[in-house]
Write an enzyme that holds these catalytic residues in place. Structure first.
Site, PDB file in Angstrom:
ATOM      1  N   GLU A   1      -5.300  -8.230   8.728  1.00 27.14           N
ATOM      2  CA  GLU A   1      -5.249  -7.447   7.503  1.00 27.14           C
ATOM      3  C   GLU A   1      -5.025  -8.509   7.008  1.00 27.14           C
ATOM      4  O   GLU A   1      -4.854  -9.358   7.229  1.00 27.14           O
ATOM      5  CB  GLU A   1      -4.544  -7.153   7.695  1.00 27.14           C
ATOM      6  CG  GLU A   1      -4.392  -5.942   6.451  1.00 27.14           C
ATOM      7  CD  GLU A   1      -3.285  -4.358   6.358  1.00 27.14           C
ATOM      8  OE1 GLU A   1      -2.297  -4.449   7.841  1.00 27.14           O
ATOM      9  OE2 GLU A   1      -3.128  -3.616   6.127  1.00 27.14           O
TER      10      GLU A   1
ATOM     11  N   HIS B   1      -4.430 -10.640  13.781  1.00 28.60           N
ATOM     12  CA  HIS B   1      -4.683  -9.304  13.086  1.00 28.60           C
ATOM     13  C   HIS B   1      -5.606  -9.539  11.500  1.00 28.60           C
ATOM     14  O   HIS B   1      -4.863 -11.107  10.995  1.00 28.60           O
ATOM     15  CB  HIS B   1      -3.461  -8.524  12.490  1.00 28.60           C
ATOM     16  CG  HIS B   1      -3.716  -7.496  12.044  1.00 28.60           C
ATOM     17  ND1 HIS B   1      -4.173  -6.353  12.219  1.00 28.60           N
ATOM     18  CD2 HIS B   1      -2.200  -7.210  11.173  1.00 28.60           C
ATOM     19  CE1 HIS B   1      -4.202  -5.198  11.515  1.00 28.60           C
ATOM     20  NE2 HIS B   1      -3.133  -6.293  10.648  1.00 28.60           N
TER      21      HIS B   1
ATOM     22  N   HIS C   1       5.985 -10.234   9.534  1.00 26.94           N
ATOM     23  CA  HIS C   1       6.964 -10.281   8.428  1.00 26.94           C
ATOM     24  C   HIS C   1       8.241 -10.437   8.327  1.00 26.94           C
ATOM     25  O   HIS C   1       8.773 -10.201   9.759  1.00 26.94           O
ATOM     26  CB  HIS C   1       6.557  -8.969   7.925  1.00 26.94           C
ATOM     27  CG  HIS C   1       5.230  -8.494   7.322  1.00 26.94           C
ATOM     28  ND1 HIS C   1       4.417  -9.197   6.464  1.00 26.94           N
ATOM     29  CD2 HIS C   1       4.399  -7.552   8.208  1.00 26.94           C
ATOM     30  CE1 HIS C   1       3.463  -8.655   6.361  1.00 26.94           C
ATOM     31  NE2 HIS C   1       3.338  -8.174   7.591  1.00 26.94           N
TER      32      HIS C   1
ATOM     33  N   ASP D   1      -3.304  -9.159   4.309  1.00 26.02           N
ATOM     34  CA  ASP D   1      -2.039  -9.859   4.332  1.00 26.02           C
ATOM     35  C   ASP D   1      -1.768 -11.106   5.646  1.00 26.02           C
ATOM     36  O   ASP D   1      -0.832 -12.037   5.178  1.00 26.02           O
ATOM     37  CB  ASP D   1      -0.795  -9.210   4.030  1.00 26.02           C
ATOM     38  CG  ASP D   1      -0.538  -8.433   5.526  1.00 26.02           C
ATOM     39  OD1 ASP D   1      -1.554  -7.812   6.080  1.00 26.02           O
ATOM     40  OD2 ASP D   1       0.275  -7.380   5.571  1.00 26.02           O
TER      41      ASP D   1
ATOM     42  N   ASP E   1       2.381  -7.862  13.501  1.00 27.34           N
ATOM     43  CA  ASP E   1       2.919  -6.711  12.353  1.00 27.34           C
ATOM     44  C   ASP E   1       3.841  -5.726  13.384  1.00 27.34           C
ATOM     45  O   ASP E   1       5.385  -5.595  12.527  1.00 27.34           O
ATOM     46  CB  ASP E   1       1.872  -5.696  12.350  1.00 27.34           C
ATOM     47  CG  ASP E   1       0.857  -5.911  10.922  1.00 27.34           C
ATOM     48  OD1 ASP E   1       1.596  -7.020  10.442  1.00 27.34           O
ATOM     49  OD2 ASP E   1       0.240  -5.110  10.252  1.00 27.34           O
TER      50      ASP E   1
ATOM     51  N   TYR F   1      10.350  -0.075   8.275  1.00 28.59           N
ATOM     52  CA  TYR F   1       8.548  -0.246   8.521  1.00 28.59           C
ATOM     53  C   TYR F   1       7.747   0.420   9.568  1.00 28.59           C
ATOM     54  O   TYR F   1       6.995   0.790   9.153  1.00 28.59           O
ATOM     55  CB  TYR F   1       9.503  -1.841   8.560  1.00 28.59           C
ATOM     56  CG  TYR F   1       7.914  -2.988   8.401  1.00 28.59           C
ATOM     57  CD1 TYR F   1       6.690  -3.359   8.305  1.00 28.59           C
ATOM     58  CD2 TYR F   1       7.196  -2.839  10.762  1.00 28.59           C
ATOM     59  CE1 TYR F   1       6.199  -4.600   8.365  1.00 28.59           C
ATOM     60  CE2 TYR F   1       5.629  -3.640  10.890  1.00 28.59           C
ATOM     61  CZ  TYR F   1       5.540  -4.286  10.012  1.00 28.59           C
ATOM     62  OH  TYR F   1       4.221  -5.318  10.070  1.00 28.59           O
TER      63      TYR F   1
ATOM     64  N   HIS G   1      -1.307  -2.588  14.456  1.00 29.03           N
ATOM     65  CA  HIS G   1      -1.964  -0.649  13.908  1.00 29.03           C
ATOM     66  C   HIS G   1      -3.163  -0.725  13.917  1.00 29.03           C
ATOM     67  O   HIS G   1      -3.617  -0.005  13.019  1.00 29.03           O
ATOM     68  CB  HIS G   1      -0.799  -0.283  13.201  1.00 29.03           C
ATOM     69  CG  HIS G   1      -1.384  -1.689  11.791  1.00 29.03           C
ATOM     70  ND1 HIS G   1      -0.791  -0.498  10.358  1.00 29.03           N
ATOM     71  CD2 HIS G   1      -0.446  -2.214  11.253  1.00 29.03           C
ATOM     72  CE1 HIS G   1      -1.294  -1.679   9.143  1.00 29.03           C
ATOM     73  NE2 HIS G   1      -1.109  -3.049  10.394  1.00 29.03           N
TER      74      HIS G   1
ATOM     75  N   HIS H   1       0.797  -1.405   0.195  1.00 25.43           N
ATOM     76  CA  HIS H   1      -0.040  -0.561  -0.335  1.00 25.43           C
ATOM     77  C   HIS H   1       1.032   1.484   0.336  1.00 25.43           C
ATOM     78  O   HIS H   1       0.654   1.666   0.827  1.00 25.43           O
ATOM     79  CB  HIS H   1      -1.427   0.439   1.030  1.00 25.43           C
ATOM     80  CG  HIS H   1      -1.073  -0.807   2.978  1.00 25.43           C
ATOM     81  ND1 HIS H   1       0.642  -0.003   3.192  1.00 25.43           N
ATOM     82  CD2 HIS H   1      -1.465  -1.151   3.425  1.00 25.43           C
ATOM     83  CE1 HIS H   1       0.467  -0.221   4.218  1.00 25.43           C
ATOM     84  NE2 HIS H   1      -0.555  -1.555   4.233  1.00 25.43           N
TER      85      HIS H   1
HETATM   86 FE1  FEO Z   1      -1.434  -5.460   9.581  1.00 27.36          FE
HETATM   87 FE2  FEO Z   1       1.532  -6.791   7.554  1.00 27.36          FE
HETATM   88  O1  FEO Z   1      -0.149  -6.711   8.314  1.00 27.36           O
END
Ligand code: FEO
Length: 387
Positions: free
Chosen positions: A80, A78, A223, A82, A164, A192, A145, A24
């Site tokens: 999101e 989380h 990640h 991904d 994250d 990051y 986040h 993004h």
């Molecule tokens: Fe908030 Fe890696 O997604």
């Protein structure tokens, strides 16, 4: 594709996204990973998921250890996509699995997927779950986040599954930071933080406090690399970044049409040099906005320049401003500058935008058409007097 053993009975079963270059708007020049972890215990437990297009890779890694239908517990730190894209597939393969997540994640998942039949178990901070020999403690970390975020801790393994937090966008065959060049790891962790976590400093401080007393041998983020040798260093850096601690350092960020704003940028750089303040000159034609944010994370002075184009800001500078406003760094001193032909609106627009983020603004500078020697001298003097 194999699972990678992390500790006794804990495996990495994520996916490596070698070709990811845009997250993004964030330039992920080293790709990324979506990390999922499998704990083999009386209750077979999957912690987090991967992007939808990486589902097969995750399933192959899980299948190298155990049939995915044998998963008893799914912990979703989380929502999101991904980290949740493969969740519907897992829930269909293991329909009896109990799904543990925050109350906000329950609401969010229901708005992302068809969750009919999913066995939701909303959790609170300090709640624990026994898996057999191992257990899991949940800590809700809203807005680090997204509203649904939480981290989970396994005391028997001394592992914090941080999702994250503490991530880095690095695609690599190495799984642990001890096997990876430390300088690149630190740079990517910084990038990051600057591009993902920066707006949530207060919540980060709260989250760090909540996990401060834990004995941690490994931090397993969602990640990049698992932290082993960099734990203390990254906690210290997160504390520094979250408190918006800055150095006597200036960034001069600009774009130029015919070189006049660039001449001003170089004169501003010379002014900082004469004041013995370190600086970086960052043309938005040559630096990606997400890299500029990495430089910005510890810089006190943010000088931003654009000539006026059609009564407005150059699109490159406008794009950077929109990105910066969203990430909202605090405790900064701003300086707007630029050249103009007749209107000169861009300078006030930049000034007002930076002020709206909370920057303390110095008196801005504008020069008509091409800066002459006198104009450069005045610019340097005006800026120097304010430093
Ligand atoms: Fe908030 Fe890696 O997604």
């Amino acid at each position: 594709m194999q699972a990678v053993k992390i500790t006794e009975n804990v495996y990495w079963v994520g996916a490596i996204d070698w070709n990811l270059r845009n997250f993004h708007g964030y330039l992920t020049q080293r790709g990324s990973t979506y990390n999922a972890y499998l704990i083999i215990d009386e209750k077979v437990t999957l912690i987090d998921n991967v992007k939808e297009y990486c589902t097969d890779e995750m399933l192959a890694r899980i299948s190298s250890i155990i049939d995915p239908s044998k998963i008893d517990v799914v912990i979703q730190n989380h929502i999101e996509m991904d980290h949740s894209g493969s969740l519907p597939k897992i829930m269909s393969l293991a329909p009896n699995a109990e799904l543990y997540c925050s109350p906000n994640a329950v609401k969010g998942l229901k708005m992302h997927y068809n969750t009919e039949g999913w066995k939701f178990n909303p959790v609170k901070s300090s709640q624990t779950l026994s898996l057999g020999k191992n257990s899991i403690a949940f800590t809700l970390t809203p807005m680090v986040h997204w509203p649904d975020n939480m981290v989970t801790y396994c005391p028997e393994q001394k592992i914090l599954f941080s999702n994250d937090a503490f991530g880095q966008h690095i695609a690599s065959n190495e799984r642990i930071d001890t096997d990876y060049p430390e300088s690149i790891f630190t740079e990517e962790a910084k990038k990051y933080y600057a591009n993902i976590v920066l707006p949530y400093g207060k919540m980060v401080m709260g989250a760090l406090k909540a996990v401060a007393g834990l004995k941690i041998d490994l931090i397993c983020p969602s990640h990049g690399l698992i932290l082993k040798q960099n734990i203390a260093k990254m906690v210290e850096l997160y504390t520094k970044w979250a408190s918006n601690e800055v150095k006597e350092k200036a960034l001069i960020i600009y774009d130029s049409m015919w070189g006049s704003t660039e001449k001003m940028a170089k004169a501003i750089a010379a002014t900082f040099e004469e004041k013995n303040i370190t600086f970086e000159l960052l043309s938005l034609q040559h630096n990606h906005i997400s890299d500029v944010m990495t430089h910005l994370i510890d810089a006190k002075y943010i000088c931003l320049g654009s000539p006026t184009l059609n009564n407005n800001i150059l699109p490159t500078v406008a794009q950077f401003l929109a990105y910066l406003k969203g990430l909202a760094p605090q405790n900064r001193i701003g300086f707007a500058f630029g050249s103009f032909g007749w209107g000169g609106q861009s300078i006030k627009m930049i000034n007002d935008d930076l002020e709206s983020v909370g920057f303390k603004m110095l008196k801005s500078a504008k020069i008509q058409y091409v800066p002459c020697q006198e104009g450069i001298k005045n610019l340097k003097q005006t800026l120097a007097e304010q430093l």
